[in-house]
Enzyme design. Structure first.
Site, mmCIF file in Angstrom:
data_model
loop_
_atom_site.group_PDB
_atom_site.id
_atom_site.type_symbol
_atom_site.label_atom_id
_atom_site.label_comp_id
_atom_site.label_asym_id
_atom_site.label_seq_id
_atom_site.Cartn_x
_atom_site.Cartn_y
_atom_site.Cartn_z
ATOM 1 N N HIS A 61 36.311 39.320 43.337
ATOM 2 C CA HIS A 61 35.513 40.442 42.843
ATOM 3 C C HIS A 61 36.361 41.675 42.537
ATOM 4 O O HIS A 61 35.901 42.597 41.865
ATOM 5 C CB HIS A 61 34.373 40.784 43.820
ATOM 6 C CG HIS A 61 34.785 41.497 45.058
ATOM 7 N ND1 HIS A 61 34.932 40.863 46.280
ATOM 8 C CD2 HIS A 61 35.074 42.803 45.299
ATOM 9 C CE1 HIS A 61 35.269 41.741 47.191
ATOM 10 N NE2 HIS A 61 35.377 42.928 46.627
ATOM 11 N N ASP A 91 35.351 33.719 46.506
ATOM 12 C CA ASP A 91 35.765 35.100 46.246
ATOM 13 C C ASP A 91 37.256 35.287 46.445
ATOM 14 O O ASP A 91 37.707 36.279 47.018
ATOM 15 C CB ASP A 91 34.976 36.085 47.125
ATOM 16 C CG ASP A 91 35.096 37.521 46.628
ATOM 17 O OD1 ASP A 91 35.340 37.702 45.419
ATOM 18 O OD2 ASP A 91 34.961 38.445 47.436
ATOM 19 N N SER A 168 39.092 45.553 50.053
ATOM 20 C CA SER A 168 38.823 44.184 49.586
ATOM 21 C C SER A 168 40.088 43.548 49.022
ATOM 22 O O SER A 168 40.768 44.127 48.169
ATOM 23 C CB SER A 168 37.748 44.197 48.504
ATOM 24 O OG SER A 168 36.493 44.527 49.033
#
Length: 319
Positions: A61, A91, A168
């Site tokens: 992402h 992901d 992230s």
């Protein structure tokens, strides 16, 4: 006191060494905007270098849909990165930068780490200038699901190390200085609950992503739900555990093997199936043909499923 000082110094050393391999990733997605034509939408995240020749591990992402990816190393040097491989289902993504001799963060063993173990989360938190953010915590739990996410978000590491937007794709590092997870999500309304993708999951995907750009998965073609006592009573099966087939692709290996909606899979590949997670794990570990034991009503059957390898196709969808 000496023990505390030694622990503190050890953590400082680990953070300094690991941070050399942690990178910031700036991505730009060009989107159509009414009245303004094409407008760039910028985002930022983290990643970490896993090979000396410049393969960077991050979240999908962070780079998904990006036409431009800028990778900034800990020394401030900037590189244009290309997305070499992606797997939306876990992901995870791989970004390649050109060069050699890059600092590397070694992958650890996420299966071996225990609940309560100290860990460090390192990343580009909130995109703040002045270097990476390092936060300390413990492994709060293992094998956590995300109920609101896709099925593959099972088996996550839960940590209370602070994870913020921008973290992230950054690493969760153990006390041996190895990455045991990729920081990927938080629960916004909770305090101290963050999640990391276990690196052992990623290790299985790296070769496929680097060589083909995607992950090749075994495919049997069903949707299912976990069986409990109320489900068993409602559908009249004697199975007290397993996964009930809810939907099935008529062109799938499962259909060809004789499985039909309402059947309850209780074993796969000689291993018991107590949940969707069990079945997903067993299918991902198998190749070629595997036996499935299932209940149809009150009768027990055994069949052989010859699995297909479908690039990018989901093995299951949970209802």
């Amino acid at each position: 006191m000496e023990g505390i000082e030694a622990l503190n110094q050890n953590m400082v050393d680990i953070a300094e060494k690991a941070s050399r391999a942690v990178v910031s990733i700036n991505s730009t997605l060009k989107m159509h905007s009414y009245g303004y034509g094409i407008a760039p939408v910028k985002g930022s995240g983290s990643g970490f270098i896993i090979t000396p020749d410049g393969y960077v591990l991050t979240n999908n992402h962070v780079v998904e849909g990006s036409e431009e990816v800028e990778v900034i190393l800990s020394d401030g040097s900037r590189y244009t990165g290309t997305v070499a491989g992606r797997d939306p289902q876990t992901d995870v993504a791989i970004v390649k930068i050109q060069g050699s001799g890059f600092p590397v963060l070694e992958l650890g063993d996420s299966e071996a780490i225990k609940t309560g173990s100290l860990v460090l989360a390192i990343g580009n938190a909130l995109g703040l200038p002045g270097g990476h953010t390092v936060s300390m915590g413990v492994i709060s739990a293992k094998n956590r699901p995300m109920p609101w996410a896709d099925f593959i978000f099972e088996g996550l590491l839960q940590t209370d190390a602070a994870i913020n937007p921008g973290n992230s794709g950054g690493p969760l590092v153990d006390m041996s200085g190895r990455a045991v997870g990729i920081n990927t999500a938080i629960i916004a309304q909770a305090n101290g609950i963050g999640f990391s993708i276990p690196v052992n999951t990623v290790k299985k995907e790296l070769h496929d992503m680097i060589s083909t750009g995607r992950v090749n998965r075994q495919y049997i073609g069903i949707s299912g739900m976990e069986v409990n006592s109320s489900i068993a009573r409602r559908y009249g099966t004697e199975a007290d555990h397993g996964v009930m087939v809810a939907r099935i692709d008529p062109d799938s290996p499962a259909y060809s093997s004789g499985l039909r909606p309402g059947d309850v899979i209780i074993e796969f590949g000689g291993k018991p199936v107590n949940s969707m997670r069990d079945l997903i794990k067993h299918v991902s570990e198998m190749s070629g043909s595997s036996d499935a034991v299932f209940m149809r009503g009150r009768t027990r059957y055994k069949t052989t499923i010859t699995m297909k390898n479908k690039k990018g196709k989901k093995v299951f969808i949970t209802d």
